[in-house]
Motif scaffolding. Structure first.
Motif, PDB file in Angstrom:
ATOM      1  N   HIS A 142       0.925  -1.096   0.078  1.00  0.00           N
ATOM      2  CA  HIS A 142      -0.124   0.202  -0.022  1.00  0.00           C
ATOM      3  C   HIS A 142       0.792   1.312  -0.103  1.00  0.00           C
ATOM      4  O   HIS A 142       0.476   2.158  -0.619  1.00  0.00           O
ATOM      5  CB  HIS A 142      -0.870  -0.077   1.254  1.00  0.00           C
ATOM      6  CG  HIS A 142      -1.775  -1.202   1.477  1.00  0.00           C
ATOM      7  ND1 HIS A 142      -2.196  -1.900   0.395  1.00  0.00           N
ATOM      8  CD2 HIS A 142      -2.478  -1.628   2.316  1.00  0.00           C
ATOM      9  CE1 HIS A 142      -2.993  -3.025   0.806  1.00  0.00           C
ATOM     10  NE2 HIS A 142      -3.147  -2.676   2.222  1.00  0.00           N
ATOM     11  N   TYR A 181       1.228   4.616  -2.451  1.00  0.00           N
ATOM     12  CA  TYR A 181       1.219   5.931  -2.304  1.00  0.00           C
ATOM     13  C   TYR A 181       2.468   6.604  -2.617  1.00  0.00           C
ATOM     14  O   TYR A 181       2.370   7.892  -3.053  1.00  0.00           O
ATOM     15  CB  TYR A 181       0.993   6.012  -0.437  1.00  0.00           C
ATOM     16  CG  TYR A 181       0.936   7.297   0.012  1.00  0.00           C
ATOM     17  CD1 TYR A 181      -0.537   7.968   0.233  1.00  0.00           C
ATOM     18  CD2 TYR A 181       1.974   7.945   0.390  1.00  0.00           C
ATOM     19  CE1 TYR A 181      -0.632   9.217   0.647  1.00  0.00           C
ATOM     20  CE2 TYR A 181       1.705   9.266   0.794  1.00  0.00           C
ATOM     21  CZ  TYR A 181       0.556   9.819   1.149  1.00  0.00           C
ATOM     22  OH  TYR A 181       0.338  11.205   1.531  1.00  0.00           O
ATOM     23  N   GLU A 217       2.385   7.689  -6.296  1.00  0.00           N
ATOM     24  CA  GLU A 217       1.714   8.998  -6.588  1.00  0.00           C
ATOM     25  C   GLU A 217       2.319  10.164  -6.337  1.00  0.00           C
ATOM     26  O   GLU A 217       2.232  11.118  -7.093  1.00  0.00           O
ATOM     27  CB  GLU A 217       0.452   8.785  -5.632  1.00  0.00           C
ATOM     28  CG  GLU A 217      -0.559   7.895  -5.788  1.00  0.00           C
ATOM     29  CD  GLU A 217      -1.570   7.690  -4.938  1.00  0.00           C
ATOM     30  OE1 GLU A 217      -2.025   8.828  -3.993  1.00  0.00           O
ATOM     31  OE2 GLU A 217      -2.497   6.868  -4.882  1.00  0.00           O
ATOM     32  N   PHE A 251      -0.447   9.308   4.916  1.00  0.00           N
ATOM     33  CA  PHE A 251       0.051   7.991   4.689  1.00  0.00           C
ATOM     34  C   PHE A 251      -0.699   6.956   5.409  1.00  0.00           C
ATOM     35  O   PHE A 251      -0.931   5.953   4.955  1.00  0.00           O
ATOM     36  CB  PHE A 251       1.376   7.966   4.645  1.00  0.00           C
ATOM     37  CG  PHE A 251       2.173   6.673   4.608  1.00  0.00           C
ATOM     38  CD1 PHE A 251       2.666   6.510   3.292  1.00  0.00           C
ATOM     39  CD2 PHE A 251       2.586   6.034   5.679  1.00  0.00           C
ATOM     40  CE1 PHE A 251       3.416   5.180   3.212  1.00  0.00           C
ATOM     41  CE2 PHE A 251       3.037   4.546   5.640  1.00  0.00           C
ATOM     42  CZ  PHE A 251       3.584   4.099   4.135  1.00  0.00           C
ATOM     43  N   ARG A 300      -4.088   6.365   4.793  1.00  0.00           N
ATOM     44  CA  ARG A 300      -4.205   5.281   3.494  1.00  0.00           C
ATOM     45  C   ARG A 300      -3.928   3.955   3.509  1.00  0.00           C
ATOM     46  O   ARG A 300      -4.781   2.993   2.893  1.00  0.00           O
ATOM     47  CB  ARG A 300      -3.169   5.899   2.479  1.00  0.00           C
ATOM     48  CG  ARG A 300      -3.164   5.198   1.252  1.00  0.00           C
ATOM     49  CD  ARG A 300      -4.405   5.511   0.121  1.00  0.00           C
ATOM     50  NE  ARG A 300      -4.547   7.033  -0.316  1.00  0.00           N
ATOM     51  CZ  ARG A 300      -3.928   7.448  -1.157  1.00  0.00           C
ATOM     52  NH1 ARG A 300      -2.887   6.551  -1.979  1.00  0.00           N
ATOM     53  NH2 ARG A 300      -4.224   8.724  -1.543  1.00  0.00           N
ATOM     54  N   ALA A 311      -7.669   0.598   0.628  1.00  0.00           N
ATOM     55  CA  ALA A 311      -6.452   0.005   0.124  1.00  0.00           C
ATOM     56  C   ALA A 311      -6.404  -1.281   0.096  1.00  0.00           C
ATOM     57  O   ALA A 311      -5.737  -2.106  -0.729  1.00  0.00           O
ATOM     58  CB  ALA A 311      -5.403   0.790   0.952  1.00  0.00           C
TER      59      ALA A 311
END
Length: 213
Positions: A95, A99, A102, A144, A147, A153
């Motif tokens: 995950h 992140y 991105e 973070f 997320r 996620a």
């Protein structure tokens, strides 16, 4: 019209607890230093439910000294002793990869996570450990953590893993693909260069005409 070769794309499926994935990174770096290519790294949790079917929670007996270390020495990759911790789940770290991707930091993230597991003997399934790593990279730690721990996620990861297994038929890491060509395990740089050269020769594309205004 002038013909130009297409730029190849190299796809690699990897897991953070796989030492052969670390060595494949070195091979890919060697290849892309010699020929331009788009490289796409795909996190793939080999044992999505955690413990492998064998029930073992560490590396196979003797694989470290008989396989990992000799190959790493040939490739110039540094490893220490086998990590003295149970094999962690890597879903949360994956995950984190998405992140970081991105924010343009996926390569740096992957390096930190690999190092944490193989050189720091740190638990890369621990959200606190991963959040600290994100902070070291300058990422927003609150966002973070939210997320990587979100149900969304987890759902995206599950769907991605199922697609990789069932549709793409990836069953081991590392797996490397260039177009329709695929190999499992640590590839040889010379072999990858040969494949890229062959594909570039077979599939030229016409250069686009310059834009007009």
């Amino acid at each position: 019209m002038e013909l130009t070769a297409t730029k190849p794309t190299i796809d690699i499926w990897f897991d953070y607890i796989c030492p052969f994935s670390v060595m494949t990174r070195k091979v890919i770096d060697d290849v892309t230093a010699r020929t331009p290519a788009d490289v796409r790294w795909h996190p793939y949790e080999l044992h999505e439910n955690g413990v492998p079917p064998t029930g073992k929670t560490d590396y196979p007996e003797h694989v470290w000294e008989n396989s990992v270390l000799p190959m790493a020495e040939r490739l110039g990759v540094r490893f220490g002793p086998v990590p003295a911790i149970a094999l962690p789940r890597t879903a949360l770290a994956m995950h984190g990869h998405r992140y970081a991707q991105e924010h343009g930091l996926a390569p740096a993230w992957d390096t930190r996570v690999f190092d944490a597991h193989f050189h720091g003997a740190r638990d890369i399934s621990d959200p606190a450990e991963l959040t600290a790593t994100a902070g070291d990279l300058g990422l927003d730690t609150e966002e973070f953590r939210a997320r990587i721990l979100s149900p969304q996620a987890a759902l995206e990861h599950h769907h991605s893993q199922q697609h990789t297994r069932r549709a793409l038929r990836i069953h081991t890491v590392p797996t490397v693909a260039i177009g329709s060509w695929r190999t499992e395990g640590v590839p040889q740089a010379a072999r990858l260069l040969d494949v890229i050269a062959a594909l570039s020769t077979r599939r030229p594309t016409r250069a686009r005409p310059p834009a007009t205004t």
